[in-house]
Design an enzyme around this catalytic site. Structure first.
Site, PDB file in Angstrom:
ATOM      1  N   HIS A 158       0.841  -1.196   0.000  1.00  0.00           N
ATOM      2  CA  HIS A 158       0.000   0.000   0.000  1.00  0.00           C
ATOM      3  C   HIS A 158       0.876   1.245   0.000  1.00  0.00           C
ATOM      4  O   HIS A 158       1.512   1.578   0.994  1.00  0.00           O
ATOM      5  CB  HIS A 158      -0.929  -0.010   1.216  1.00  0.00           C
ATOM      6  CG  HIS A 158      -1.788   1.200   1.314  1.00  0.00           C
ATOM      7  ND1 HIS A 158      -2.214   1.717   2.515  1.00  0.00           N
ATOM      8  CD2 HIS A 158      -2.299   2.030   0.359  1.00  0.00           C
ATOM      9  CE1 HIS A 158      -2.947   2.794   2.303  1.00  0.00           C
ATOM     10  NE2 HIS A 158      -3.003   3.002   1.004  1.00  0.00           N
ATOM     11  N   LEU A 169       5.556   2.879   2.917  1.00  0.00           N
ATOM     12  CA  LEU A 169       5.024   1.719   2.199  1.00  0.00           C
ATOM     13  C   LEU A 169       4.504   0.740   3.244  1.00  0.00           C
ATOM     14  O   LEU A 169       5.267   0.212   4.051  1.00  0.00           O
ATOM     15  CB  LEU A 169       6.109   1.056   1.351  1.00  0.00           C
ATOM     16  CG  LEU A 169       5.742  -0.268   0.679  1.00  0.00           C
ATOM     17  CD1 LEU A 169       4.550  -0.092  -0.256  1.00  0.00           C
ATOM     18  CD2 LEU A 169       6.948  -0.828  -0.081  1.00  0.00           C
ATOM     19  N   GLU A 170       3.190   0.512   3.238  1.00  0.00           N
ATOM     20  CA  GLU A 170       2.544  -0.391   4.196  1.00  0.00           C
ATOM     21  C   GLU A 170       2.478  -1.775   3.558  1.00  0.00           C
ATOM     22  O   GLU A 170       1.854  -1.945   2.512  1.00  0.00           O
ATOM     23  CB  GLU A 170       1.138   0.149   4.487  1.00  0.00           C
ATOM     24  CG  GLU A 170       0.478  -0.378   5.717  1.00  0.00           C
ATOM     25  CD  GLU A 170      -0.834   0.353   6.010  1.00  0.00           C
ATOM     26  OE1 GLU A 170      -1.167   0.490   7.190  1.00  0.00           O
ATOM     27  OE2 GLU A 170      -1.520   0.774   5.057  1.00  0.00           O
ATOM     28  N   ILE A 171       3.138  -2.739   4.177  1.00  0.00           N
ATOM     29  CA  ILE A 171       3.246  -4.086   3.612  1.00  0.00           C
ATOM     30  C   ILE A 171       2.450  -5.056   4.474  1.00  0.00           C
ATOM     31  O   ILE A 171       2.582  -5.061   5.697  1.00  0.00           O
ATOM     32  CB  ILE A 171       4.716  -4.542   3.535  1.00  0.00           C
ATOM     33  CG1 ILE A 171       5.510  -3.615   2.598  1.00  0.00           C
ATOM     34  CG2 ILE A 171       4.814  -5.986   3.066  1.00  0.00           C
ATOM     35  CD1 ILE A 171       6.993  -3.921   2.562  1.00  0.00           C
TER      36      ILE A 171
END
Length: 399
Positions: A158, A169-171
């Protein structure tokens, strides 16, 4: 879990770099992901819908994106030319396979059926070791992976708009995600220069989940007779770069409404205000894209849209809010939701929630960021105020 620098250095030494990435969709988000990826030296294949003029329109979008960076002094003309040279734009899924894309990132609308269709189309033409990454902001990766023939290679990546300027950056991954897949995805984030935040797979992850109660409460304030520009002005004075109604206009009011529908079974009354967006969407007031949402946009600038205000206002809500509620209710709902995310293990700690809110959502650093603000106000003060709001406004403030 935030990936520590020494862990990243070890990983970079162990793994060959990612070289070729596919991006599905060239809307605002997809274009910025493609811009980011091509600007850091990676071959980038953009897949657009097969319709007349789509490829040329995509080229215009990407040229304009790079031109803005040059104009702002964030890139040189030579860097922009090199970035554009690394792009390939196609309307044929098979090109992703022919190009040897190692990771394909989808950035299509927040509809599960559409994302399933894209997933299956990508898997039909790419190698078995290709990783499928979704830029979804709300749909759990487990829901997407149900239709995958390679579910251990489906992850969430995301990004935040614009991806080539926003650092987070959302993983998200699944319990069955192959370890090498997660390492590869993290490596790509490192190559892109992002700050990586690993979150538990769940509806809304961290950032979207804590954002939705914030914007919902803003909508309910307008329902009580406050104007959209009063709310935006108050929250911008608090330190937000953009108030919640300006933010929804930029994101697309229909996108926020769809996210509400995804998260409502899980967050309940805490985001109930967002139900009121659907009449605006049906009337065509979807935001900046059509120059009409909570504001209207034209040659004379931005002005509050009285029609949108009237559609949010309800006669039943005659109790005017106290002046400090214009800031405290939306912001404290965000803080409370972050506390729930920490308690439920969506993130491992308050420090990680702080990183997500500050870098992903832009929580005002003039307030010290989310965690410092929460500590300064104090949990006891918030609990007393939530109890008072529960008596006045109902169960969404129940702790």
């Amino acid at each position: 879990m935030i990936l520590k620098s020494e862990e990243l250095e070890t990983m970079v030494g162990e793994l060959p770099p990612v070289r070729r990435v596919g991006v599905i969709g060239v809307g605002a988000m997809g274009a910025s992901i493609a811009h980011l990826t091509s600007s850091v030296g990676l071959e980038t294949v953009i897949k657009v819908r097969a319709r007349p003029g789509a490829i040329e329109q995509a080229w215009q979008t990407m040229r304009a994106s790079y031109a803005r960076e040059v104009e702002a002094g964030r890139a040189s003309p030579a860097e922009a030319e090199a970035g554009l040279a690394r792009l390939r734009i196609t309307d044929d899924y098979a090109e992703l396979g022919r190009a040897g894309c190692e990771i394909v990132i989808e950035s299509v609308p927040e509809h599960l059926a559409i994302k399933h269709e894209v997933l299956q189309a990508v898997e039909a033409v790419t190698h078995d070791d290709c990783i499928f990454a979704s830029n979804t902001s709300s749909l759990p990766i487990a829901w997407l992976a149900r239709r995958s023939k390679r579910p251990d290679r489906v992850v969430g990546m995301h990004y935040f708009w614009p991806a080539h300027r926003q650092p987070l950056l959302e993983i998200s991954a699944l319990p069955d995600t192959a370890p090498e897949v997660l390492k590869r995805v993290r490596l790509l984030g490192r190559q892109q220069g992002r700050v990586e935040l690993l979150v538990r797979d769940s509806p809304g992850f961290l950032t979207t989940r804590i954002l939705m109660p914030y914007v919902s409460e803003a909508v309910l304030l307008v329902g009580q007779g406050v104007s959209v520009d009063q709310v935006d002005t108050a929250l911008e004075a608090f330190g937000w770069r953009m108030g919640p109604f300006r933010l929804m206009d930029v994101a697309g009011i229909e996108t926020v409404a769809y996210v509400h529908d995804c998260l409502r079974p899980f967050l309940g009354e805490r985001i109930a205000g967002l139900e009121r967006l659907w009449p605006l969407v049906r009337a065509g007031y979807v935001g900046r894209r059509v120059n009409a949402g909570f504001y209207t946009y034209g040659p004379e600038g931005r002005h509050p849209n009285p029609v949108a205000h009237d559609m949010l206002r309800t006669d039943a809500e005659v109790c005017a809010p106290e002046p400090d509620e214009l800031v405290h209710r939306p912001v404290w709902m965000m803080v409370r939701e972050a506390a729930l995310c920490v308690a439920e293990g969506v993130v491992a700690s308050w420090e990680e929630a702080d990183v997500g809110a500050n870098l992903g959502l832009g929580f005002p650093m003039s307030q010290g960021g989310l965690l410092a603000y929460r500590k300064r106000i104090g949990d006891a003060v918030m609990r007393r105020q939530f109890a008072a709001w529960e008596r006045r406004y109902g169960p969404r403030f129940c702790l």
